[in-house]
Motif scaffolding. Structure first.
Motif, PDB file in Angstrom:
ATOM      1  N   SER A   1       0.816  -1.217   0.000  1.00 35.65           N
ATOM      2  CA  SER A   1       0.000   0.000   0.000  1.00 35.65           C
ATOM      3  C   SER A   1       0.850   1.267   0.000  1.00 35.65           C
ATOM      4  O   SER A   1       0.342   2.352  -0.260  1.00 35.65           O
ATOM      5  N   LEU A   2       2.136   1.141   0.273  1.00 34.99           N
ATOM      6  CA  LEU A   2       3.009   2.310   0.381  1.00 34.99           C
ATOM      7  C   LEU A   2       3.408   2.808  -1.007  1.00 34.99           C
ATOM      8  O   LEU A   2       3.893   2.042  -1.838  1.00 34.99           O
ATOM      9  N   GLN A   3       3.225   4.087  -1.240  1.00 32.64           N
ATOM     10  CA  GLN A   3       3.604   4.673  -2.523  1.00 32.64           C
ATOM     11  C   GLN A   3       4.988   5.317  -2.482  1.00 32.64           C
ATOM     12  O   GLN A   3       5.647   5.454  -3.512  1.00 32.64           O
ATOM     13  N   ALA A   4       5.424   5.716  -1.308  1.00 32.97           N
ATOM     14  CA  ALA A   4       6.766   6.287  -1.139  1.00 32.97           C
ATOM     15  C   ALA A   4       7.234   5.984   0.273  1.00 32.97           C
ATOM     16  O   ALA A   4       6.442   6.012   1.220  1.00 32.97           O
ATOM     17  N   PHE A   5       8.517   5.691   0.404  1.00 34.37           N
ATOM     18  CA  PHE A   5       9.080   5.430   1.725  1.00 34.37           C
ATOM     19  C   PHE A   5      10.599   5.477   1.626  1.00 34.37           C
ATOM     20  O   PHE A   5      11.183   5.401   0.535  1.00 34.37           O
TER      21      PHE A   5
ATOM     22  N   GLN B   1      33.077 -10.229  11.385  1.00 36.40           N
ATOM     23  CA  GLN B   1      31.805  -9.546  11.170  1.00 36.40           C
ATOM     24  C   GLN B   1      32.062  -8.248  10.424  1.00 36.40           C
ATOM     25  O   GLN B   1      32.891  -7.438  10.824  1.00 36.40           O
ATOM     26  N   HIS B   2      31.333  -8.059   9.322  1.00 37.30           N
ATOM     27  CA  HIS B   2      31.438  -6.841   8.530  1.00 37.30           C
ATOM     28  C   HIS B   2      30.150  -6.041   8.686  1.00 37.30           C
ATOM     29  O   HIS B   2      29.051  -6.597   8.598  1.00 37.30           O
ATOM     30  N   ASN B   3      30.290  -4.742   8.910  1.00 35.62           N
ATOM     31  CA  ASN B   3      29.146  -3.874   9.162  1.00 35.62           C
ATOM     32  C   ASN B   3      28.887  -2.957   7.978  1.00 35.62           C
ATOM     33  O   ASN B   3      29.816  -2.539   7.277  1.00 35.62           O
ATOM     34  N   GLU B   4      27.600  -2.635   7.781  1.00 35.66           N
ATOM     35  CA  GLU B   4      27.182  -1.782   6.673  1.00 35.66           C
ATOM     36  C   GLU B   4      26.061  -0.853   7.138  1.00 35.66           C
ATOM     37  O   GLU B   4      25.303  -1.177   8.051  1.00 35.66           O
ATOM     38  N   HIS B   5      25.984   0.292   6.489  1.00 35.26           N
ATOM     39  CA  HIS B   5      24.838   1.188   6.676  1.00 35.26           C
ATOM     40  C   HIS B   5      24.292   1.536   5.304  1.00 35.26           C
ATOM     41  O   HIS B   5      25.059   1.858   4.378  1.00 35.26           O
ATOM     42  N   SER B   6      22.979   1.436   5.135  1.00 36.71           N
ATOM     43  CA  SER B   6      22.384   1.735   3.840  1.00 36.71           C
ATOM     44  C   SER B   6      21.194   2.662   3.992  1.00 36.71           C
ATOM     45  O   SER B   6      20.518   2.670   5.033  1.00 36.71           O
ATOM     46  N   GLU B   7      20.979   3.465   2.959  1.00 32.85           N
ATOM     47  CA  GLU B   7      19.829   4.366   2.878  1.00 32.85           C
ATOM     48  C   GLU B   7      19.109   4.072   1.567  1.00 32.85           C
ATOM     49  O   GLU B   7      19.721   4.091   0.499  1.00 32.85           O
ATOM     50  N   LEU B   8      17.828   3.799   1.674  1.00 32.95           N
ATOM     51  CA  LEU B   8      17.038   3.450   0.507  1.00 32.95           C
ATOM     52  C   LEU B   8      15.820   4.353   0.424  1.00 32.95           C
ATOM     53  O   LEU B   8      15.108   4.539   1.414  1.00 32.95           O
ATOM     54  N   THR B   9      15.575   4.934  -0.755  1.00 33.47           N
ATOM     55  CA  THR B   9      14.387   5.765  -0.984  1.00 33.47           C
ATOM     56  C   THR B   9      13.655   5.225  -2.198  1.00 33.47           C
ATOM     57  O   THR B   9      14.265   4.978  -3.244  1.00 33.47           O
ATOM     58  N   VAL B  10      12.334   5.041  -2.067  1.00 35.03           N
ATOM     59  CA  VAL B  10      11.521   4.458  -3.130  1.00 35.03           C
ATOM     60  C   VAL B  10      10.307   5.338  -3.369  1.00 35.03           C
ATOM     61  O   VAL B  10       9.672   5.823  -2.431  1.00 35.03           O
ATOM     62  N   GLN B  11      10.009   5.547  -4.632  1.00 34.05           N
ATOM     63  CA  GLN B  11       8.763   6.200  -5.023  1.00 34.05           C
ATOM     64  C   GLN B  11       8.150   5.340  -6.125  1.00 34.05           C
ATOM     65  O   GLN B  11       8.713   5.221  -7.209  1.00 34.05           O
ATOM     66  N   ARG B  12       7.039   4.720  -5.822  1.00 35.79           N
ATOM     67  CA  ARG B  12       6.388   3.876  -6.808  1.00 35.79           C
ATOM     68  C   ARG B  12       5.703   4.725  -7.877  1.00 35.79           C
ATOM     69  O   ARG B  12       5.271   5.820  -7.583  1.00 35.79           O
ATOM     70  N   PRO B  13       5.652   4.239  -9.124  1.00 38.23           N
ATOM     71  CA  PRO B  13       5.955   2.862  -9.528  1.00 38.23           C
ATOM     72  C   PRO B  13       7.369   2.619 -10.031  1.00 38.23           C
ATOM     73  O   PRO B  13       7.753   1.476 -10.257  1.00 38.23           O
ATOM     74  N   ASN B  14       8.185   3.657 -10.173  1.00 41.70           N
ATOM     75  CA  ASN B  14       9.432   3.431 -10.923  1.00 41.70           C
ATOM     76  C   ASN B  14      10.578   4.348 -10.526  1.00 41.70           C
ATOM     77  O   ASN B  14      11.326   4.808 -11.388  1.00 41.70           O
ATOM     78  N   LYS B  15      10.755   4.591  -9.232  1.00 42.81           N
ATOM     79  CA  LYS B  15      11.876   5.431  -8.800  1.00 42.81           C
ATOM     80  C   LYS B  15      12.538   4.791  -7.586  1.00 42.81           C
ATOM     81  O   LYS B  15      11.864   4.327  -6.660  1.00 42.81           O
ATOM     82  N   LEU B  16      13.875   4.829  -7.579  1.00 49.30           N
ATOM     83  CA  LEU B  16      14.608   4.217  -6.467  1.00 49.30           C
ATOM     84  C   LEU B  16      15.998   4.830  -6.361  1.00 49.30           C
ATOM     85  O   LEU B  16      16.633   5.127  -7.373  1.00 49.30           O
ATOM     86  N   ARG B  17      16.455   4.993  -5.122  1.00 44.62           N
ATOM     87  CA  ARG B  17      17.843   5.376  -4.870  1.00 44.62           C
ATOM     88  C   ARG B  17      18.344   4.625  -3.641  1.00 44.62           C
ATOM     89  O   ARG B  17      17.647   4.585  -2.616  1.00 44.62           O
ATOM     90  N   ALA B  18      19.509   4.010  -3.759  1.00 45.88           N
ATOM     91  CA  ALA B  18      20.097   3.270  -2.645  1.00 45.88           C
ATOM     92  C   ALA B  18      21.548   3.693  -2.468  1.00 45.88           C
ATOM     93  O   ALA B  18      22.298   3.786  -3.446  1.00 45.88           O
ATOM     94  N   GLU B  19      21.911   3.948  -1.229  1.00 44.74           N
ATOM     95  CA  GLU B  19      23.290   4.309  -0.884  1.00 44.74           C
ATOM     96  C   GLU B  19      23.775   3.312   0.166  1.00 44.74           C
ATOM     97  O   GLU B  19      23.106   3.079   1.160  1.00 44.74           O
ATOM     98  N   LEU B  20      24.952   2.730  -0.055  1.00 42.90           N
ATOM     99  CA  LEU B  20      25.505   1.742   0.865  1.00 42.90           C
ATOM    100  C   LEU B  20      26.934   2.109   1.223  1.00 42.90           C
ATOM    101  O   LEU B  20      27.752   2.376   0.338  1.00 42.90           O
TER     102      LEU B  20
END
Length: 260
Positions: A58-62, A81-100
């Motif tokens: 049901s989420l259109q953006a998050f 143990q390896h550690n990571e931090h990620s940022e993810l932004t989504v806008q449906r139906p066809n947008k995405l950005r991920a930073e790791l």
């Protein structure tokens, strides 16, 4: 499945070791009475998964801010143990950005609905390819191609995934609090993977934590991630625009075509 393989039924993506005496625990807590065989996933656990799936769809953006760790077992038997931090932004139906950003790699992935760009700071290189026109098909293509991306498992489940595929057992094992949020704690078993999932109680049934344990591998390596959600992210056209750094070189994508 290892911590680096895909987690389509939330047994990758995006590797969980509860399940000590799992069958006994599941039967004692939730198995129906009578001669009928208990389902692989108990009704209560399935209800939590359905509630989560329906809410995610049901989420259109998050946006998700996630902290994760993954184990690496060396030949000598030492576990790192390896550690990571990620940022993810989504806008449906066809947008995405991920930073790791992590101990092993730093990546940026941007999808604007027409092109997919992937940039590696460590290699000072990027690829940019034309691809499918919607997020669900893109995620499936990336999984098929073996491309790792932060929270890809959550995205796939929110689109078309099926968490209980290939699951031999699953139950709600209790309640827990993750970062101050009350959650149902679920545990599942597959042929060589155990995984745990913490789902927020109430209407906002968000996945808050995942732990995956790869069995039958030396050291039983684990992958775990804790997710912090923003359901009203600030996005603009610039959010989903990729501009290559001046010192970065463009390279060809050799490991498959994401448009298929």
């Amino acid at each position: 499945m290892t911590t680096h393989t895909r987690f389509r039924p939330l047994a990758l993506a995006m590797s969980s070791a509860l399940l000590f005496g799992f069958s006994t625990l599941a039967a004692a807590q939730e198995a129906p009475r009578g001669p009928a065989a208990a389902p692989a996933v108990t009704p209560r656990a399935q209800a939590v998964l359905d509630r989560m799936t329906n809410y995610l769809r049901s989420l259109q953006a998050f946006s998700i801010s996630a902290d994760s760790s993954r184990d690496e077992v060396l030949a000598e038997g030492y576990k790192l143990q390896h550690n990571e931090h990620s940022e993810l932004t989504v806008q449906r139906p066809n947008k995405l950005r991920a930073e790791l950003q992590g101990d092993l790699r730093t990546r940026t992935i941007v999808y604007d609905g027409e092109k997919l760009s992937m940039y590696s700071l460590d290699d000072a290189a990027y690829v940019r390819v034309a691809t499918v026109s919607n997020l669900a098909d893109l995620i499936g293509s990336l999984l098929d191609a073996g491309v790792e991306m932060p929270m890809i498992d959550v995205l796939y489940q929110g689109a078309v995934g099926n968490l209980t595929q290939n699951v031999s057992g699953g139950a709600v094992v209790g309640e827990s609090v993750i970062d101050g949020v009350a959650c149902d704690h679920l545990a599942f078993r597959q042929s060589n993977v155990d995984w745990q999932l913490w789902v927020q109680k109430g209407e906002q049934a968000l996945p808050r934590k995942i732990v995956i344990t790869t069995r039958f591998e030396v050291g039983d390596p684990q992958y775990q991630v804790t997710m912090h959600w923003n359901l009203k992210p600030k996005v603009s056209d610039a959010t989903f625009k990729f501009t290559a750094p001046a010192n970065a070189s463009e390279v060809s994508l050799m490991a498959g075509d994401t448009s298929k």
